[in-house]
Write a protein that holds these residues in place. Sequence first.
Motif: not given
Length: 153
Positions: A38-41, A46-52, A58-64, A71-80
């Motif tokens: 999702i970040f790449q699209e 993406m620099l690093q991702i990990n979960s408990m 999520i650690f990322a280089g963000i473009r403006p 972005l986070i709304q998209n990530v949460k919706t699509e990953s859910s």
Amino acid sequence: MANTYTQLHVQFVFAVKHREAQIQPEWKEKLHKYITGIFQENRHKMLQINSMPDHIHIFAGIRPHQSISSLIQNVKTESSKWVKYQNFNKYPFAWQEGYGAFSYGKSQVPDVIRYIQNQEIHHQKKSFLEEYRKLLVAFDIDWEEQYIFKELE
């Protein structure tokens, strides 16, 4: 965007709804890959991702070109939707409302990557809420306890 130059490194932190331990070891890497996609699209790096089991970093280089909230709304919706479609859980999966977003300078990138890689070790000593409050204080963010992620029920 011509003549627009940025260097934005942001760590995102958010929790599973009700902080339920739903992210299972058997499929968490697949979730990480899906979220990375999702970040790449969206043309972020993406620099690093990990979960408990109950939250994700999520650690990322963000473009403006895209707002953080979008972005986070998209990530949460699509990953859910993806977790539900994969039938990974017998219970409905959703992310809790809200998120943390913390920015870092380039010199801090290696330390943040290591920190996220070592989440399992950190959480042997410190709970998610202790960790999250520490981030809020370190970044001098005004916050109210009633709006912090919910305690485990």
